[in-house]
Write a protein that holds these residues in place. Structure first.
Motif, PDB file in Angstrom:
ATOM      1  N   ARG A   3       0.828  -1.208   0.000  1.00 32.15           N
ATOM      2  CA  ARG A   3       0.000   0.000   0.000  1.00 32.15           C
ATOM      3  C   ARG A   3       0.863   1.260   0.000  1.00 32.15           C
ATOM      4  NH1 ARG A   3      -5.222   1.260   1.058  1.00 32.15           N
ATOM      5  NH2 ARG A   3      -5.684  -0.906   1.572  1.00 32.15           N
ATOM      6  N   GLU A   4       1.965   1.222   0.758  1.00 29.95           N
ATOM      7  CA  GLU A   4       2.854   2.388   0.810  1.00 29.95           C
ATOM      8  C   GLU A   4       3.431   2.716  -0.557  1.00 29.95           C
ATOM      9  OE1 GLU A   4       3.788   0.050   4.685  1.00 29.95           O
ATOM     10  OE2 GLU A   4       2.862  -0.324   2.728  1.00 29.95           O
ATOM     11  N   VAL A   5       3.744   1.681  -1.326  1.00 30.72           N
ATOM     12  CA  VAL A   5       4.297   1.894  -2.665  1.00 30.72           C
ATOM     13  C   VAL A   5       3.257   2.539  -3.575  1.00 30.72           C
ATOM     14  CG1 VAL A   5       5.109   0.691  -4.753  1.00 30.72           C
ATOM     15  CG2 VAL A   5       6.010   0.057  -2.498  1.00 30.72           C
ATOM     16  N   ILE A   6       2.042   2.057  -3.515  1.00 37.24           N
ATOM     17  CA  ILE A   6       0.975   2.629  -4.337  1.00 37.24           C
ATOM     18  C   ILE A   6       0.742   4.093  -3.965  1.00 37.24           C
ATOM     19  CG2 ILE A   6      -1.497   2.512  -4.863  1.00 37.24           C
ATOM     20  CD1 ILE A   6      -1.276  -0.535  -4.604  1.00 37.24           C
ATOM     21  N   LEU A  64      19.928  -1.684  -4.801  1.00 33.08           N
ATOM     22  CA  LEU A  64      19.110  -2.405  -3.824  1.00 33.08           C
ATOM     23  C   LEU A  64      18.920  -3.867  -4.208  1.00 33.08           C
ATOM     24  CD1 LEU A  64      16.378   0.260  -2.997  1.00 33.08           C
ATOM     25  CD2 LEU A  64      17.941  -0.798  -1.351  1.00 33.08           C
ATOM     26  N   ALA A  65      18.765  -4.129  -5.497  1.00 32.88           N
ATOM     27  CA  ALA A  65      18.596  -5.516  -5.949  1.00 32.88           C
ATOM     28  C   ALA A  65      19.815  -6.357  -5.578  1.00 32.88           C
ATOM     29  CB  ALA A  65      18.367  -5.550  -7.456  1.00 32.88           C
ATOM     30  N   LEU A  66      21.004  -5.796  -5.736  1.00 31.81           N
ATOM     31  CA  LEU A  66      22.229  -6.512  -5.365  1.00 31.81           C
ATOM     32  C   LEU A  66      22.364  -6.613  -3.848  1.00 31.81           C
ATOM     33  CD1 LEU A  66      24.695  -4.922  -7.942  1.00 31.81           C
ATOM     34  CD2 LEU A  66      23.753  -7.229  -8.008  1.00 31.81           C
ATOM     35  N   ALA A  78      13.866 -12.275 -13.372  1.00 30.14           N
ATOM     36  CA  ALA A  78      12.551 -12.251 -12.731  1.00 30.14           C
ATOM     37  C   ALA A  78      11.707 -11.116 -13.277  1.00 30.14           C
ATOM     38  CB  ALA A  78      12.699 -12.097 -11.219  1.00 30.14           C
ATOM     39  N   GLY A  79      10.546 -11.439 -13.807  1.00 30.98           N
ATOM     40  CA  GLY A  79       9.576 -10.415 -14.157  1.00 30.98           C
ATOM     41  C   GLY A  79       9.130  -9.712 -12.881  1.00 30.98           C
ATOM     42  N   ALA A  80       8.963  -8.411 -12.952  1.00 27.85           N
ATOM     43  CA  ALA A  80       8.699  -7.631 -11.740  1.00 27.85           C
ATOM     44  C   ALA A  80       7.302  -7.832 -11.174  1.00 27.85           C
ATOM     45  CB  ALA A  80       8.906  -6.143 -12.036  1.00 27.85           C
ATOM     46  N   GLN A  81       6.358  -8.272 -12.004  1.00 27.04           N
ATOM     47  CA  GLN A  81       4.932  -8.099 -11.704  1.00 27.04           C
ATOM     48  C   GLN A  81       4.351  -9.064 -10.675  1.00 27.04           C
ATOM     49  OE1 GLN A  81       6.221  -9.036 -14.637  1.00 27.04           O
ATOM     50  NE2 GLN A  81       5.163 -10.807 -15.425  1.00 27.04           N
ATOM     51  N   LYS A  82       5.187  -9.799  -9.978  1.00 24.07           N
ATOM     52  CA  LYS A  82       4.660 -10.701  -8.966  1.00 24.07           C
ATOM     53  C   LYS A  82       5.100 -10.299  -7.558  1.00 24.07           C
ATOM     54  CE  LYS A  82       4.618 -14.412 -12.374  1.00 24.07           C
ATOM     55  NZ  LYS A  82       3.176 -14.469 -12.569  1.00 24.07           N
ATOM     56  N   ASN A  83       6.371  -9.994  -7.401  1.00 19.84           N
ATOM     57  CA  ASN A  83       6.869  -9.721  -6.053  1.00 19.84           C
ATOM     58  C   ASN A  83       7.682  -8.445  -5.946  1.00 19.84           C
ATOM     59  OD1 ASN A  83       6.390 -10.997  -3.642  1.00 19.84           O
ATOM     60  ND2 ASN A  83       7.779 -12.692  -4.003  1.00 19.84           N
ATOM     61  N   MET A  84       7.800  -7.696  -7.053  1.00 15.84           N
ATOM     62  CA  MET A  84       8.744  -6.586  -7.040  1.00 15.84           C
ATOM     63  C   MET A  84       8.178  -5.274  -7.551  1.00 15.84           C
ATOM     64  SD  MET A  84      12.566  -6.647  -8.704  1.00 15.84           S
ATOM     65  CE  MET A  84      11.959  -6.505 -10.385  1.00 15.84           C
ATOM     66  N   GLY A  85       7.156  -5.302  -8.382  1.00 17.64           N
ATOM     67  CA  GLY A  85       6.649  -4.066  -8.954  1.00 17.64           C
ATOM     68  C   GLY A  85       5.534  -4.346  -9.939  1.00 17.64           C
ATOM     69  N   PRO A  86       5.151  -3.354 -10.724  1.00 15.54           N
ATOM     70  CA  PRO A  86       4.123  -3.566 -11.742  1.00 15.54           C
ATOM     71  C   PRO A  86       4.718  -4.234 -12.982  1.00 15.54           C
ATOM     72  CG  PRO A  86       4.863  -1.300 -11.809  1.00 15.54           C
ATOM     73  CD  PRO A  86       5.597  -1.955 -10.668  1.00 15.54           C
ATOM     74  N   ALA A  87       3.858  -4.682 -13.863  1.00  7.61           N
ATOM     75  CA  ALA A  87       4.329  -5.255 -15.123  1.00  7.61           C
ATOM     76  C   ALA A  87       5.051  -4.188 -15.933  1.00  7.61           C
ATOM     77  CB  ALA A  87       3.143  -5.811 -15.915  1.00  7.61           C
ATOM     78  N   LEU A 127      11.567  -2.362  -3.376  1.00  5.66           N
ATOM     79  CA  LEU A 127      12.815  -2.840  -2.789  1.00  5.66           C
ATOM     80  C   LEU A 127      13.159  -2.032  -1.527  1.00  5.66           C
ATOM     81  CD1 LEU A 127      14.897  -3.434  -6.031  1.00  5.66           C
ATOM     82  CD2 LEU A 127      13.746  -5.138  -4.623  1.00  5.66           C
ATOM     83  N   GLU A 128      12.870  -0.738  -1.549  1.00  6.33           N
ATOM     84  CA  GLU A 128      13.055   0.073  -0.342  1.00  6.33           C
ATOM     85  C   GLU A 128      12.130  -0.406   0.767  1.00  6.33           C
ATOM     86  OE1 GLU A 128      14.575   4.361  -2.166  1.00  6.33           O
ATOM     87  OE2 GLU A 128      12.430   4.075  -1.756  1.00  6.33           O
ATOM     88  N   TRP A 129      10.915  -0.772   0.401  1.00  2.00           N
ATOM     89  CA  TRP A 129       9.931  -1.285   1.364  1.00  2.00           C
ATOM     90  C   TRP A 129      10.430  -2.583   1.992  1.00  2.00           C
ATOM     91  CZ3 TRP A 129       6.961  -5.839   1.044  1.00  2.00           C
ATOM     92  CH2 TRP A 129       5.875  -5.934   1.929  1.00  2.00           C
ATOM     93  N   ILE A 130      10.999  -3.474   1.182  1.00  8.38           N
ATOM     94  CA  ILE A 130      11.549  -4.734   1.705  1.00  8.38           C
ATOM     95  C   ILE A 130      12.689  -4.446   2.681  1.00  8.38           C
ATOM     96  CG2 ILE A 130      12.825  -6.830   1.090  1.00  8.38           C
ATOM     97  CD1 ILE A 130      11.246  -6.865  -1.551  1.00  8.38           C
ATOM     98  N   LYS A 131      13.572  -3.548   2.299  1.00 10.23           N
ATOM     99  CA  LYS A 131      14.706  -3.208   3.166  1.00 10.23           C
ATOM    100  C   LYS A 131      14.225  -2.613   4.487  1.00 10.23           C
ATOM    101  CE  LYS A 131      19.032  -0.592   3.316  1.00 10.23           C
ATOM    102  NZ  LYS A 131      19.985   0.258   2.567  1.00 10.23           N
ATOM    103  N   ALA A 132      13.236  -1.748   4.417  1.00 10.32           N
ATOM    104  CA  ALA A 132      12.717  -1.097   5.620  1.00 10.32           C
ATOM    105  C   ALA A 132      12.056  -2.089   6.567  1.00 10.32           C
ATOM    106  CB  ALA A 132      11.728   0.002   5.236  1.00 10.32           C
TER     107      ALA A 132
END
Length: 355
Positions: free
Chosen positions: A15-18, A55-57, A187-196, A246-251
């Protein structure tokens, strides 16, 4: 009312990302421009791209280990081609665990001999092959870490003297594993990382430049590394949202903490399926069950109408299984709250109470 989104992809975003992205669509970083119209060559977006790649690395523990992160077009489907075009000299080995692995094999055969060293097709892709021989003299071994359609997942990866390539489209950043065991991850982004719209590639530079064929510039990983993911105009919005995720995951404490949450969600749902006699899991081998895509079905289809009515009333979205499999599929990606899984479990119990 925001629905509880179990869709397999495009999947749920935090939700924060949206909320952050919606502000950026109006006015990105007080530039007076929308993120949708900002120049990809501007210092503002170059900073976004650099942050996303770094961040991905960082989150995969690959920083300083000879890997480069790329954000590219074309989804995992283009990577089926690019992996083989860049790495396959004479022959490569593939493990076939489902539809997407099968498609990767099909594309790789345009570039050389493909050895299907293991497959779970004999049981409709409902298990992960474990005992198989990896031949010598191969350019690489390819596996698909998570079977999005059928609901299986590698919990231990094969050891190979050849480079190991992995399609992690549906479970990257979801669990704390040794990512350095792979020489190339996509990895396509649209499942766990971002929009398509964008695809992450993590590649160890030392595996590149070893095929004898000429590679068109756009299809050459080394060109994309040299251009820092700016060979052509990138998917600006998708990369930006991926950076936010990715920032959200890190946080939230990084991948190890995300894994703890995902494990709780998966345990709750599988326990509910196994203890409710109206439902049955598609995957009987407990050790092979996906922590991301939980597939199940009703024991008796006469309850289908009632169950789906209850699901709709609960505000649950995207629960239908893939058209090739049927039944139900709950995709419990990183951003799906525990409360949404609890609601699904309660809805399943509600059906049992009514029958």
């Amino acid at each position: 009312m925001k629905k509880h989104n179990f869709s397999a992809g495009p999947g749920i975003l935090p939700r924060e990302v949206i909320e952050q992205a919606s502000v950026a669509v109006q006015n990105y970083n007080n530039t007076g421009l929308s993120i949708l119209e900002i120049s990809h060559r501007s210092k503002e977006f170059v900073a976004v791209m650099e942050q996303a790649r770094q961040l991905a690395l960082e989150l995969t523990g690959l920083e300083g280990k000879g890997y480069r992160a790329l954000f590219m077009h074309g989804g995992a489907s283009l990577q089926f081609v690019m992996v083989a075009q860049n790495l396959l000299e004479r022959k490569a080995a593939y493990i076939n665990t489902g539809t997407w692995a099968s498609k990767a094999i099909q594309e790789a055969r345009f570039f050389g001999e493909v050895l299907e060293v293991a497959s779970s097709k004999d049981q409709d892709f409902t298990y992960i092959p474990k005992e198989f021989e990896i031949p010598t003299g191969i350019s690489y071994l390819h596996c698909t870490s998570n079977n999005t359609i059928y609901g299986t997942q590698f919990k231990k990866f094969p050891e190979s003297s050849a480079p190991l390539v992995c399609d992690m489209s549906s479970d990257i950043f979801s669990r704390d594993i040794d990512y350095s065991q792979f020489d190339l991850i996509y990895a396509g982004a649209q499942k766990n990382m971002g929009p398509a719209g964008t695809t992450l590639v993590l590649v160890k530079e030392s595996v590149l430049g070893k095929v004898s064929r000429a590679i068109p510039n756009y299809m050459n990983y080394r060109q994309h590394i040299e251009k820092e993911s700016m060979f052509n105009t990138p998917s600006v919005f998708a990369v930006y949202c991926s950076m936010l995720t990715l920032e959200w995951i890190k946080a939230r404490g990084g991948v190890s903490e995300i894994e703890k949450e995902n494990s709780k969600k998966a345990s709750l749902l599988y326990k509910a399926i196994d203890s409710n006699n109206l439902f049955v899991s598609n995957i009987t081998n407990i050790e092979d069950r996906s922590m991301m895509n939980v597939t199940f079905r009703l024991q008796d289809d006469s309850h289908k109408e009632m169950f789906e009515k209850l699901v709709a009333q609960a505000g649950i979205n995207g629960l239908n299984g893939h058209r090739s499999v049927g039944g139900y599929r709950a995709s419990i990606y990183n951003a799906l709250p525990f409360e949404s899984v609890q609601l699904l479990v309660d809805t399943m119990q509600q059906l049992k109470n009514k029958v």
